[in-house]
Design a protein around this motif. Sequence first.
Motif: not given
Length: 138
Positions: A36-41, A84-102
């Motif tokens: 409804x308004x800007x700026x907004x959170x 993140x520069x230290x991602x090791x041993x990913x357990x599958x063929x897809x790396x998933x990042x779920x990013x909640x932006x609140x």
Amino acid sequence: MPNINEPVINISFGEGLNAFGNQSMLINPIVSIHTKYSPSVLSFAVVIVVSNFKNTDSSSPHSLHAKLYSAKNEEDSPLQFINNDQINNIPSSNLRLNWNLNNIDFKEPGEYIVECTFDGTTKKESFFIEADNILKQD
């Protein structure tokens, strides 16, 4: 068409995330957010999926960097970021990042970008903030 030797990155936006054990589901995929308004959170979710990469051991980890910024002011500081520069041993063929932006403070309507870089391969995806009323800022 992506290079067969490079990671493939997919970025999606939604109203939120629903978690089921070690899996999650993007709720109500979106391309724009209306307020409804800007700026907004505002709060929303981003899902980043990376595939077509070689799994590595701890001696040569993967790196993932993601940031959210205004397309109008790309050179300004990002609204949010992940490094993140230290991602090791990913357990599958897809790396998933779920990013909640609140409670992200959007100063104005317009185009916003999430940019993700995984091991040097970059993908950008846009979404839009729309507002009925623009409030005067001092």
